[in-house]
Write a protein that holds these residues in place. Structure first.
Motif, PDB file in Angstrom:
ATOM      1  N   VAL A 216       0.777  -1.092  -0.041  1.00  0.00           N
ATOM      2  CA  VAL A 216       0.003   0.039  -0.214  1.00  0.00           C
ATOM      3  C   VAL A 216       0.792   1.112   0.042  1.00  0.00           C
ATOM      4  CG1 VAL A 216      -1.983   1.297   1.369  1.00  0.00           C
ATOM      5  CG2 VAL A 216      -1.994  -1.230   1.182  1.00  0.00           C
TER       6      VAL A 216
ATOM      7  N   GLY B 258      -3.527   9.318   4.500  1.00  0.00           N
ATOM      8  CA  GLY B 258      -3.633   7.967   4.810  1.00  0.00           C
ATOM      9  C   GLY B 258      -3.332   7.893   6.341  1.00  0.00           C
TER      10      GLY B 258
ATOM     11  N   THR C   3      -3.140  -0.392   7.285  1.00  0.00           N
ATOM     12  CA  THR C   3      -2.866   0.931   6.641  1.00  0.00           C
ATOM     13  C   THR C   3      -3.756   1.114   5.727  1.00  0.00           C
ATOM     14  OG1 THR C   3      -0.365  -0.039   6.679  1.00  0.00           O
ATOM     15  CG2 THR C   3      -0.992   2.042   5.046  1.00  0.00           C
ATOM     16  N   THR C   4      -4.421   2.390   5.420  1.00  0.00           N
ATOM     17  CA  THR C   4      -5.325   2.795   4.564  1.00  0.00           C
ATOM     18  C   THR C   4      -5.028   4.177   3.875  1.00  0.00           C
ATOM     19  OG1 THR C   4      -7.292   1.659   5.758  1.00  0.00           O
ATOM     20  CG2 THR C   4      -7.646   3.756   4.302  1.00  0.00           C
TER      21      THR C   4
ATOM     22  N   LEU D 195      -8.166   3.724  -3.574  1.00  0.00           N
ATOM     23  CA  LEU D 195      -8.276   3.322  -2.280  1.00  0.00           C
ATOM     24  C   LEU D 195      -7.630   2.116  -1.838  1.00  0.00           C
ATOM     25  CD1 LEU D 195      -9.334   3.898   0.591  1.00  0.00           C
ATOM     26  CD2 LEU D 195     -11.501   2.774   0.142  1.00  0.00           C
ATOM     27  N   ASN D 196      -6.721   1.984  -1.042  1.00  0.00           N
ATOM     28  CA  ASN D 196      -6.199   0.913  -0.618  1.00  0.00           C
ATOM     29  C   ASN D 196      -6.045   0.594   0.888  1.00  0.00           C
ATOM     30  OD1 ASN D 196      -4.713   1.896  -3.490  1.00  0.00           O
ATOM     31  ND2 ASN D 196      -4.471  -0.388  -3.478  1.00  0.00           N
ATOM     32  N   THR D 197      -6.279  -0.570   1.125  1.00  0.00           N
ATOM     33  CA  THR D 197      -6.123  -0.967   2.706  1.00  0.00           C
ATOM     34  C   THR D 197      -5.237  -2.211   2.705  1.00  0.00           C
ATOM     35  OG1 THR D 197      -8.201   0.154   3.218  1.00  0.00           O
ATOM     36  CG2 THR D 197      -7.372  -1.557   4.769  1.00  0.00           C
TER      37      THR D 197
END
Length: 682
Positions: free
Chosen positions: A235, A340, A355-356, A384-386
């Protein structure tokens, strides 16, 4: 006769006194940074190490967090160093590092560049660092200027470039130990305008930052340009980029950091503010006390992009060149907003993290998806990544990994296990799966396709074995499957990368031998006309290196031979032999390098490290036939003033010109002079 004489000179060269080995040279020997495919990532990794080397740690006061910033140490080695200090008290000399069995010869050589030992006999040793008031450091300021002068003209210098042919950088930093620092970097590439055209404020690129640490619950805060990395980089992977030999050295340990961005690079940095807050502050030395931290960031920065007729962004450009009207028109024409958080819980041998990251572009990103290998590149305006990451560290085993998902439910995972079977044998296993549909704007991680987190399933096995005290063997086998098309490969394919390296040390001598094979495939251009031919053909590279190093005190000599063998439709090869040497006095440092190379073409090119001035890095590409010579001198005029100069000369025997298009040099040789001035107070 002239060429034969040159080769004989290289083989018998006695080098003018030069400096002993630098951390860059030692690091290249053990990590093989020349294998990196991403020049920007390599440059930033070296800038990170440059920062660490410029402000070394007091090993006797170092905390777990401090040692974890050294990317060449494994989790077990960090643990063993802290336990040694707790058990035996402060170290009295660097020689004690050899008493820590998990540290091998490479780490023992590298650590003195990044740590020092305080030999104050009256300083009591405690298991926790002294309070901030007792560790106030004097304020130091550093001003440096670097200039590159070419003794030739490119085609663009005569007609095409907006600026002059000089490349220069100005740096200033004011720091109070490790507590705070502020800095400004101005950078200009050759051919870019200065106080003209699109650069009315002077330099083409400005980098600025302010950092403070240990402000109560705020462990670290950065304003300006910065980089963040977390977990395995799926991420957020904007920090140190691992090579495959480096994986063996640090056992695949991820490096989670918030740090300033102080390099010339315009790729991947964030701009705005970021902070790490200690929600639950455990012991900095003892790992069995729970610690909970939160890193949050917000960023708004310009990007260069190639635009289409409907004003969408087709490609994000990261080379930072603005030399022509076309390149200048792309400067900062797109903007990126990102925010983030990274939450980390650390207690005992266990670390857990989440983590976002949300990213938005002010233009729609629309790559040329009609080109097969770009079909699933990142596209759109919102991303958007998580991810969830973990790590477990024990004296014998270390586990780490991360699993991430994007806004469309496509996922990626990477997992590493390091097993120390004995004091002499360590195994390293790594596996990752990156869906060909997974997209991330900030992720960079380990892979055969560079650091791109997409379109790869991988299995990696590495071994480090010390059968004798002075003999080390390292090897790895790396297999990757790409389920979707890649550049020049229009269907699913497999890659295999194999390496065997052995190092023997005897007294002042070190002998290193290496063989590496990269087995890949590419499209067969003739298959379109003849269906009976295979769609893919071999595109293999086999490389060998033999190096002999002698070092005693401030003196060092190194003779190295590199061979390459490329197999595609036909076969071709080449070789390079180089001689380096170094000697370092109290006030004067000199260095010299000479190389002769002879390869069939660019396909059989050879990379070799070349020593540069501070904050610079180069792994030149050698192909064709020719010679390369370089001399460098550094003088400490006073305690505060340092001057350095470096001149490099390349002459090709097989061509009348160098480069193409606006980079064309109308003769077969080129000479560059680098000058650097550094003023430091106090």
């Amino acid at each position: 006769m002239i060429r034969a004489a040159l080769i004989l000179l290289l083989l018998t060269l006695v080098v003018t006194p030069t400096s002993a080995q630098t951390w860059q040279e030692v690091y290249d020997e053990v990590m093989d940074s020349g294998e990196a495919d991403d020049a920007e990532a390599l440059s930033d990794s070296y800038e990170m190490l440059e920062q660490l080397a410029s402000d070394p740690l007091n090993l006797n006061e170092a905390t777990r967090d401090d040692l974890e910033q050294l990317p060449f140490l494994s989790a077990q080695q960090v643990m063993d160093i802290l336990e040694y200090l707790d058990r035996y008290g402060p170290m009295r000399s660097m020689g004690e590092l050899r008493m820590i069995r998990s540290l091998d010869y490479q780490q023992v050589r590298l650590l003195p560049f990044f740590v020092f030992i305080d030999n104050d006999e009256d300083t009591p040793h405690t298991s926790t660092p002294a309070p901030p008031a007792s560790r106030l450091a004097p304020v130091k300021s550093t001003l440096s200027a670097t200039l590159r002068v070419p003794f030739y003209q490119r085609e663009g210098d005569r007609n095409g470039y907006l600026g002059y042919p000089l490349r220069h950088t100005l740096r200033y930093e004011l720091a109070g130990g490790k507590r705070w620092r502020v800095g400004l970097v101005g950078a200009q590439d050759a051919g870019e305008p200065f106080f003209a055209a699109g650069n009315r404020w002077g330099y083409d690129v400005y980098t600025y930052y302010a950092q403070m640490r240990q402000l109560g619950p705020i462990d670290n805060i950065v304003v300006g340009k910065y980089r963040v990395s977390a977990g395995m980089g799926l991420v957020l992977g904007q920090s140190f980029q691992l090579g495959k030999l480096a994986m063996l050295q640090n056992s695949g340990r991820s490096v989670s950091t918030l740090r300033v961005h102080a390099s010339r690079s315009v790729a991947d940095y964030l701009q705005g503010a970021a902070a790490t807050v200690m929600l639950l502050k455990g012991s900095k030395r003892k790992a069995d006390v729970a610690q909970l931290s939160l890193t949050a960031f917000a960023s708004y920065r310009p990007l260069d992009a190639t635009l289409t007729s409907d004003s969408t962004a087709q490609t994000i450009i990261t080379n930072g060149y603005h030399r022509t009207p076309t390149e200048m028109a792309k400067k900062g024409n797109t903007h990126q907003t990102a925010a983030g958080v990274h939450l980390t819980f650390h207690c005992g041998a266990v670390r857990l993290g989440a983590t976002t990251v949300f990213t938005q572009l002010d233009r729609t990103l629309e790559p040329q998806t009609q080109t097969l290998y770009r079909r699933y590149f990142a596209h759109g305006r919102h991303f958007l990544n998580t991810g969830i990451d973990y790590a477990y560290t024990h004296h014998r085993i270390a586990l780490s990994g991360e699993t991430a998902v994007d806004a469309h439910g496509h996922w990626a995972t990477a997992n590493t296990a390091s097993l120390r079977l004995s004091g002499r044998l360590t195994l390293m296993l790594h596996q990752h799966f990156y869906s060909y549909r997974y997209t991330t704007m900030h992720g960079h991680s380990f892979g055969q396709g560079g650091s791109r987190v997409q379109n790869e399933s991988n299995a990696y096995l590495g071994i480090t074995w010390n059968p004798l005290a002075r003999w080390q063997i390292q090897a790895y086998a790396d297999y990757a499957h790409h389920p979707w098309a890649q550049y020049q490969v229009s269907q699913p394919s497999d890659d295999i990368d194999l390496l065997l390296q052995t190092t023997w040390r005897l007294g002042h001598w070190t002998l290193t031998a290496r063989h590496q094979s990269r087995l890949r495939k590419k499209d067969n251009s003739e298959a379109a006309e003849d269906a009976t031919l295979p769609a893919l053909i071999r595109n293999d590279d086999h490389r060998q290196r033999l190096a002999v190093t002698w070092q005693q005190g401030a003196w060092a000599l190194k003779t190295q031979a590199d061979m390459t063998h490329h197999v595609a439709k036909g076969t071709e090869g080449g070789w390079l032999v180089s001689q380096q040497g170094s000697y370092s006095g109290k006030r004067l440092t000199l260095s010299a390098m000479a190389a002769y190379f002879d390869t069939h073409s660019y396909q059989s090119r050879i990379y070799a490290y070349e020593r540069q001035l501070q904050h610079e890095i180069a792994f030149p590409t050698y192909y064709g036939e020719g010679i390369r010579l370089a001399l460098m001198a550094r003088a400490d005029i006073t305690r505060r003033l340092r001057l350095a100069a470096r001149i490099g000369y390349t002459n090709y025997f097989d061509r009348a010109t160098i480069g193409t298009a606006l980079q064309l040099i109308p003769h077969s040789h080129q000479t560059d002079l680098d000058l650097q001035l550094r003023w430091k107070l106090p």
